[in-house]
Design an enzyme around this catalytic site. Sequence first.
Site, mmCIF file in Angstrom:
data_model
loop_
_atom_site.group_PDB
_atom_site.id
_atom_site.type_symbol
_atom_site.label_atom_id
_atom_site.label_comp_id
_atom_site.label_asym_id
_atom_site.label_seq_id
_atom_site.Cartn_x
_atom_site.Cartn_y
_atom_site.Cartn_z
ATOM 1 N N VAL A 186 0.829 -1.220 0.000
ATOM 2 C CA VAL A 186 0.000 0.000 0.000
ATOM 3 C C VAL A 186 0.860 1.267 0.000
ATOM 4 O O VAL A 186 1.975 1.268 0.502
ATOM 5 C CB VAL A 186 -0.945 0.041 1.225
ATOM 6 C CG1 VAL A 186 -1.982 -1.036 1.110
ATOM 7 C CG2 VAL A 186 -0.163 -0.095 2.513
ATOM 8 N N CYS A 187 0.293 2.333 -0.544
ATOM 9 C CA CYS A 187 0.922 3.649 -0.425
ATOM 10 C C CYS A 187 0.802 4.067 1.029
ATOM 11 O O CYS A 187 -0.159 3.727 1.690
ATOM 12 C CB CYS A 187 0.165 4.696 -1.226
ATOM 13 S SG CYS A 187 0.405 4.569 -2.952
ATOM 14 N N GLY A 188 1.744 4.850 1.485
ATOM 15 C CA GLY A 188 1.596 5.302 2.856
ATOM 16 C C GLY A 188 1.826 4.132 3.785
ATOM 17 O O GLY A 188 1.219 4.002 4.831
ATOM 18 N N ASP A 189 2.670 3.245 3.367
ATOM 19 C CA ASP A 189 3.141 2.163 4.211
ATOM 20 C C ASP A 189 3.757 2.760 5.479
ATOM 21 O O ASP A 189 4.243 3.892 5.475
ATOM 22 C CB ASP A 189 4.160 1.385 3.375
ATOM 23 C CG ASP A 189 5.182 0.682 4.217
ATOM 24 O OD1 ASP A 189 6.269 1.254 4.385
ATOM 25 O OD2 ASP A 189 4.880 -0.405 4.709
#
Lengths: 170, 184
Positions: free
Chosen positions: A46-49
């Site tokens: 995911v983005c914003g891991d």
Amino acid sequence: MARILAPGTPAPDFTLSVTPDQKLSLRDLRGQPVVLAFYPADWSPVCGDQMALYNEILPEFQKYKAEVLGISVDGSWCHAAFAEAQHLHFPLLSDFEPKGAVAKTYGAYREQDGFCERALFVIDEKGVIFWSYCSPVAVNPGADGILEALENLKEKRQSHGELEGSRRAS
Amino acid sequence: MANLKVPVGPADHTLSDEHAPVTLVEYGDYQCPHCGRAHPVVKALRKHFGRQLRFVYRHFPLTQIHPMAEPAAEAAEFAGANGHFWEMHNAIFENQPSLSLPLLAELAQALGLPSEDLLSALESREFLPAIKEDFLGGVRSGVNGTPTFFINGYRYEGLNEFEDLVEAIDAELLSAKTQHRRAG
């Protein structure tokens, strides 16, 4: 969920690989706050891991002179590739052999899955756990709890300093 | 742990009535594909709820994984300083796959803003402090990725699909009405 170590507990020391040919010990960081972030695995899709988020917030952590350490059971080569791909600017430790041994000492290992919890620890300058939090494994815990803990730690230190009568030039 | 810590204020970019019973705040990143997908959803929500819904957009660029996110946010702020925030905001999301400095310059030009002014604003990082302020406010509110939505100050945990957001906003409208009736 595992039962993680509570505030007031001395943080178990460890020495782990931080790169394929470099090791880091917790005790080397005495004298400054340490943020220890256990997480399940590199390459979360995911983005914003979670690690990417801490990477963005590094300047904030540095305001508290805090050292941030990510820690998972991934090997150091895997960490190196992940850190390079994500442009991470803080160390990722490999709790790789024996697998999860450090996570177990913090109560942050998921036996059923074979990887770490998303467990956060703020360790004070003397190596004692000041704050800890375990997030559901699918939920990125963000950074608000860590920053609040670092702020509280700073305030505690300041009020303690005042009690001891030490004067701070402003 | 996950409520909005920075209330909506005059520094915010807002759409629709400030007295709208429901305010939707989005923390977004112009290069994040999930935000790109959420963009038409937000548009549809605004159309669906009309004056009952106020929309606020705040910047949460993950600069290390999205190198164009911050310049894009600065370009939006630059356009905003010239009264065209939302036009730029929409244009960036609508052109997300080809996001680049030349594209931002082109979008500015299309809004009648000299591209050299934009480039010098990017160079001097004039709008960076405002973006950092959004970002840090987001961090304090527990934003952990993008997009993150808050509905009347409460973090929205559901899927970023139209139907799911409609349901959450409807629930908030209903409770706003009940409270209003109680107060009256």
